[in-house]
Design an enzyme around this catalytic site. Structure first.
Site, PDB file in Angstrom:
ATOM      1  N   GLU A 102      39.627  48.218  15.236  1.00  0.00           N
ATOM      2  CA  GLU A 102      40.985  48.018  15.718  1.00  0.00           C
ATOM      3  C   GLU A 102      41.018  47.798  17.227  1.00  0.00           C
ATOM      4  O   GLU A 102      40.255  48.420  17.969  1.00  0.00           O
ATOM      5  CB  GLU A 102      41.838  49.237  15.352  1.00  0.00           C
ATOM      6  CG  GLU A 102      42.084  49.282  13.861  1.00  0.00           C
ATOM      7  CD  GLU A 102      42.629  50.620  13.374  1.00  0.00           C
ATOM      8  OE1 GLU A 102      43.314  50.611  12.359  1.00  0.00           O
ATOM      9  OE2 GLU A 102      42.369  51.649  14.005  1.00  0.00           O
ATOM     10  N   CYS A 120      33.095  64.357  19.259  1.00  0.00           N
ATOM     11  CA  CYS A 120      34.086  65.208  19.932  1.00  0.00           C
ATOM     12  C   CYS A 120      35.022  65.753  18.857  1.00  0.00           C
ATOM     13  O   CYS A 120      35.453  65.019  17.971  1.00  0.00           O
ATOM     14  CB  CYS A 120      34.862  64.419  20.980  1.00  0.00           C
ATOM     15  SG  CYS A 120      33.794  63.773  22.273  1.00  0.00           S
ATOM     16  N   CYS A 129      43.283  47.722  24.714  1.00  0.00           N
ATOM     17  CA  CYS A 129      42.361  48.838  24.464  1.00  0.00           C
ATOM     18  C   CYS A 129      41.278  48.335  23.505  1.00  0.00           C
ATOM     19  O   CYS A 129      41.556  47.989  22.363  1.00  0.00           O
ATOM     20  CB  CYS A 129      43.166  49.991  23.865  1.00  0.00           C
ATOM     21  SG  CYS A 129      42.180  51.452  23.583  1.00  0.00           S
ATOM     22  N   CYS A 163      45.971  56.911  21.087  1.00  0.00           N
ATOM     23  CA  CYS A 163      44.637  57.374  21.469  1.00  0.00           C
ATOM     24  C   CYS A 163      44.059  58.303  20.422  1.00  0.00           C
ATOM     25  O   CYS A 163      44.702  59.258  20.016  1.00  0.00           O
ATOM     26  CB  CYS A 163      44.736  58.215  22.736  1.00  0.00           C
ATOM     27  SG  CYS A 163      44.501  57.308  24.185  1.00  0.00           S
ATOM     28  N   CYS A 186      31.529  56.595  16.110  1.00  0.00           N
ATOM     29  CA  CYS A 186      30.940  57.151  17.324  1.00  0.00           C
ATOM     30  C   CYS A 186      30.073  58.329  16.926  1.00  0.00           C
ATOM     31  O   CYS A 186      30.433  59.100  16.036  1.00  0.00           O
ATOM     32  CB  CYS A 186      32.027  57.605  18.297  1.00  0.00           C
ATOM     33  SG  CYS A 186      31.371  58.251  19.858  1.00  0.00           S
TER      34      CYS A 186
HETATM   35  N1  SAH Z   1      34.367  57.366  23.986  1.00  0.00           N
HETATM   36  C1  SAH Z   1      35.130  57.174  25.138  1.00  0.00           C
HETATM   37  C2  SAH Z   1      36.261  56.187  24.968  1.00  0.00           C
HETATM   38  C3  SAH Z   1      37.050  56.238  23.690  1.00  0.00           C
HETATM   39  S1  SAH Z   1      38.139  57.595  23.453  1.00  0.00           S
HETATM   40  C4  SAH Z   1      35.633  58.490  25.684  1.00  0.00           C
HETATM   41  O1  SAH Z   1      35.508  59.505  24.996  1.00  0.00           O
HETATM   42  O2  SAH Z   1      36.118  58.503  26.811  1.00  0.00           O
HETATM   43  C5  SAH Z   1      39.465  57.253  24.579  1.00  0.00           C
HETATM   44  C6  SAH Z   1      40.242  58.501  25.028  1.00  0.00           C
HETATM   45  O3  SAH Z   1      41.010  59.036  23.927  1.00  0.00           O
HETATM   46  C7  SAH Z   1      39.311  59.609  25.470  1.00  0.00           C
HETATM   47  O4  SAH Z   1      39.758  60.211  26.650  1.00  0.00           O
HETATM   48  C8  SAH Z   1      39.397  60.564  24.314  1.00  0.00           C
HETATM   49  O5  SAH Z   1      39.044  61.843  24.687  1.00  0.00           O
HETATM   50  C9  SAH Z   1      40.839  60.434  23.905  1.00  0.00           C
HETATM   51  N2  SAH Z   1      41.111  60.963  22.569  1.00  0.00           N
HETATM   52  C10 SAH Z   1      40.267  61.011  21.519  1.00  0.00           C
HETATM   53  N3  SAH Z   1      40.872  61.574  20.466  1.00  0.00           N
HETATM   54  C11 SAH Z   1      42.127  61.887  20.850  1.00  0.00           C
HETATM   55  C12 SAH Z   1      43.248  62.461  20.184  1.00  0.00           C
HETATM   56  N4  SAH Z   1      43.187  62.806  18.908  1.00  0.00           N
HETATM   57  N5  SAH Z   1      44.391  62.626  20.880  1.00  0.00           N
HETATM   58  C13 SAH Z   1      44.468  62.239  22.173  1.00  0.00           C
HETATM   59  N6  SAH Z   1      43.447  61.674  22.851  1.00  0.00           N
HETATM   60  C14 SAH Z   1      42.278  61.494  22.191  1.00  0.00           C
HETATM   61 FE1  SF4 Z   2      33.264  59.257  20.730  1.00  0.00          FE
HETATM   62 FE2  SF4 Z   2      34.160  61.519  21.790  1.00  0.00          FE
HETATM   63 FE3  SF4 Z   2      35.046  59.181  22.751  1.00  0.00          FE
HETATM   64 FE4  SF4 Z   2      35.787  60.023  20.293  1.00  0.00          FE
HETATM   65  S1  SF4 Z   2      36.315  60.973  22.261  1.00  0.00           S
HETATM   66  S2  SF4 Z   2      35.090  57.975  20.852  1.00  0.00           S
HETATM   67  S3  SF4 Z   2      33.891  61.078  19.605  1.00  0.00           S
HETATM   68  S4  SF4 Z   2      32.918  59.969  22.818  1.00  0.00           S
END
Ligand code: SAH
Ligand code: SF4
Length: 371
Positions: free
Chosen positions: A96, A120, A109, A342, A116
């Site tokens: 997406e 996290c 975006c 996000c 991934c």
């Molecule tokens: N992997 C990279 C980029 C993709 S995630 C990273 O982790 O930075 C993009 C942003 O969305 C990151 O800051 C991530 O922590 C946040 N994010 C992920 N899951 C989320 C959620 N469920 N609610 C709000 N933000 C989230």
């Molecule tokens: Fe991967 Fe963590 Fe970014 Fe989600 S927030 S895309 S698990 S690095």
């Protein structure tokens, strides 16, 4: 640069790589610029329409190269103007890409991986597991498709910013992401200003240092916690690169760059990291780094044990950061009605790690106790 027998996708190469390709073919380097203008300026992917190439060269191109972009499966437009495209990468995978229009800018975006591996605990993409890296062509094609759909070059509904904040960890796919960042910022590509291309990372320290050498882009760091104990629970990568190592890399990233700031992203999770004392701890932690803080209220997804924070807690957190002198913004949830926020991007893919099954049940049974 070696010409291979199987056709190579021309969208896999940035300008300097294309120049090497054309040179290897015995052609002039400027053909690279011409080809890019066709592909990214005119959305022309048919070599036979490259009218400033000789017929012989067009035939040679067709023998050695392809210009494939992913098929557009669907387009969803939110009531707030956000657009989400589902793009087919191969028979098993779709990803997406989201466009967020605002008053003075349009942000795309972009995803870098299918799934991934960094796991996290609050992220839908992480919960799904990892399937594969996207190629450079698959990354830049997201911009290509979006720009074409939005009529980018007519300055109508323009893409002004790209954030690598879709699915995946861009710095875990460094060698394919870097040429895509170059094409985004190339005048013959999408011509975006350096600082308007942002790489978001959960903290891969060696690759942050490498990026600092290779590309003059903006950096967003997903911090989410003011100390190692909590961050380890939210971002498992913290066990490998702790906060001190991460912040040192950030300091190095902005050193000698005029006006550059790191954006620290902080997903605010109800009852986990939203307390006033945690905000104070954060302000102390970041005191010597030119930065801004972007609070992202947690967006729930099926199977998660985490909760969104109250708006009162988010406001309070923001006030504390601002009172300490930081620029602090709260990311508005956009595209709520089309699951484009996000951390909600899921795409469709084969989960080779089968984490979604395992992880989903673990999440349901064992909530984190973090305070
Ligand atoms: N992997 C990279 C980029 C993709 S995630 C990273 O982790 O930075 C993009 C942003 O969305 C990151 O800051 C991530 O922590 C946040 N994010 C992920 N899951 C989320 C959620 N469920 N609610 C709000 N933000 C989230
Ligand atoms: Fe991967 Fe963590 Fe970014 Fe989600 S927030 S895309 S698990 S690095």
């Amino acid at each position: 640069m070696i010409l291979t027998k199987s056709p190579q996708n021309l969208l896999d190469f940035d300008r300097s790589q294309l120049e090497a390709l054309f040179t290897a073919m015995g052609e002039q380097r400027f053909r690279a610029t011409q080809a890019m203008k066709w592909m990214y300026g005119d959305y022309q992917l048919d070599f036979h329409q490259f009218t400033n190439f000789s017929k012989a060269l067009r035939q040679k191109m067709a023998a050695h190269f392809s210009t494939a972009v992913p098929e557009l499966i669907s387009e969803h437009v939110s009531q707030d103007g956000t657009i989400k495209w589902l793009l087919k990468m191969d028979s098993d995978n779709a990803i997406e890409t989201v466009y967020i229009p605002e008053k003075n800018r349009g942000t795309l975006c972009v995803s870098s991986q299918v799934g991934c591996s960094l796991n996290c605990t609050f992220c839908a993409t992480g919960a799904q597991g990892f399937n594969r890296h996207l190629s450079t062509a698959e990354i830049i094609a997201q911009v290509w498709v979006a720009a074409k759909q939005l009529n980018h070059h007519n300055k109508n509904r323009r893409i002004t910013n790209v954030v690598m904040m879709g699915m995946g960890e861009p710095l875990a796919n460094y060698e394919r992401v870097l040429p895509a960042l170059n094409i985004m910022r190339d005048d013959c590509g999408f011509g975006l200003a350096n600082k308007r291309v942002t790489v978001s990372t959960s903290g891969l320290v060696p690759q942050i240092n490498q990026l600092n050498q290779d590309a003059d882009v903006s950096l967003a760091v997903s911090l989410h916690a003011p100390n190692d104990g909590l961050r380890e629970q939210l971002v498992p990568l913290n066990k490998k690169y702790n906060i001190e190592q991460l912040l040192n890399a950030c300091r190095e990233f902005v050193r000698n760059k005029k006006k550059a700031r790191i954006t620290f992203e902080y997903t605010v999770i109800g009852g986990v990291n939203d307390a006033p004392e945690q905000a104070h701890e954060l302000t102390r932690l970041l005191h010597d780094i030119p930065c801004k803080i972007n609070l992202i209220p947690f967006n729930p997804f099926p199977g998660t044990v985490f909760q969104s924070p109250s708006s009162k807690k988010v406001d309070q957190f923001k006030e504390i950061c601002m009172a300490a002198g930081y620029i602090c913004t709260v990311r508005k949830t956009r595209g709520d009605d089309i699951a484009a926020a996000c951390g909600q991007l899921a795409g469709e893919f084969m989960d080779r790690t089968r984490r979604s099954a395992v992880y989903g049940s673990r999440l349901m049974k064992r909530p984190l106790e973090v305070r």
